[in-house]
Design an enzyme around this catalytic site. Sequence first.
Site, mmCIF file in Angstrom:
data_model
loop_
_atom_site.group_PDB
_atom_site.id
_atom_site.type_symbol
_atom_site.label_atom_id
_atom_site.label_comp_id
_atom_site.label_asym_id
_atom_site.label_seq_id
_atom_site.Cartn_x
_atom_site.Cartn_y
_atom_site.Cartn_z
ATOM 1 N N ALA A 89 0.859 -1.131 -0.069
ATOM 2 C CA ALA A 89 -0.001 0.016 0.012
ATOM 3 C C ALA A 89 0.802 1.282 0.088
ATOM 4 O O ALA A 89 0.375 2.369 0.263
ATOM 5 C CB ALA A 89 -1.060 0.207 1.167
ATOM 6 N N ALA A 90 1.958 1.286 -0.370
ATOM 7 C CA ALA A 90 3.031 2.258 -0.208
ATOM 8 C C ALA A 90 2.548 3.498 -1.215
ATOM 9 O O ALA A 90 2.366 4.573 -0.691
ATOM 10 C CB ALA A 90 4.525 1.830 -0.702
ATOM 11 N N GLY A 91 2.044 3.088 -2.470
ATOM 12 C CA GLY A 91 1.602 4.230 -3.271
ATOM 13 C C GLY A 91 0.194 4.709 -3.087
ATOM 14 O O GLY A 91 0.137 6.032 -3.031
ATOM 15 N N ASP A 92 -0.527 4.019 -2.069
ATOM 16 C CA ASP A 92 -1.632 4.740 -1.528
ATOM 17 C C ASP A 92 -1.504 5.807 -0.410
ATOM 18 O O ASP A 92 -1.967 6.651 -0.344
ATOM 19 C CB ASP A 92 -2.712 3.451 -1.108
#
Length: 299
Positions: free
Chosen positions: A242-245
């Site tokens: 979920a790093a991009g989120d």
Amino acid sequence: MQQTRVAVVGSANMDLVGTAAALPRPGETVLGSDFVMLPGGKGANQAVAAVRAGASCVFLGAIGSDAFGVTLRARITAAGVDTGHLRVVYGSSGVALVMVGGAGENAILVTPGANEAFTGLTEDELAAVREADVLVAQLEVPVETVTAAALAARSAGTRVVLNAAPARPVPAELLAAVDLLVVNETEAHALTGRAADEPAALLELVPRAVLTLGGHGAWFVERDQPAVHVPAVKVDVVDSTAAGDAFTAALAVAWGEGRELVEAVHWAAAAGAACVRKLGASVALPRRVEIDELFSRPA
């Protein structure tokens, strides 16, 4: 500092996450080590991430009438997100099957379920968009829904941040309403047909954009301005799911608070780094104090 009001239009999924020393190759079965079931989906993740980063947030999306849907609503609401407009659609909720390897890399299969039925925004839903400071949207729900939300935001002066993920065609009408585009290398190539080392190509589509490069940081580009490279914050990677989120939500929150966009991208990079230190999607999304700690760390 005034609290940013964020509206998120996007997906909600139940993430079924398994970990193993290495990801299986096609036709291969590997023995895993751990399993967890967590709420996810880019929309829900970014809504939770926005709240943890310090914003107030309303989430517009759809869940199924199954047990996963009940759990998703409860978990997203408990995170402090306004779910008063969250629809319930008869049938299954969205589900993501997530495999995480020993180096933090992942492979994800998403079945959209109720997310595909999230169409025809109501006047109340459009009003929630217009009342926000920033609209954040992705492409895990029908693009027509995202377009309608973006046009409503544009008409009200609400900033539009589009995380064009997953990679898919984006209509010109939607791009024309976007204030800030966030994409990774695969998504950038899908939109422009150019190599990932040409972030300025995105400015043929939108006035400003961020190209994320994982451990290599990000590029911020804006029309009539020099491109700026923002380095990644170095941390031990456990799970990059979920790093991009976390990055996109933190970027929207910081911009809504009035920060200059280059500073906002640096703060977003700290959010992405804080996220990868933990396993899972929504449970790994960082709180503001964690983002600030990494943001203030000496380079």
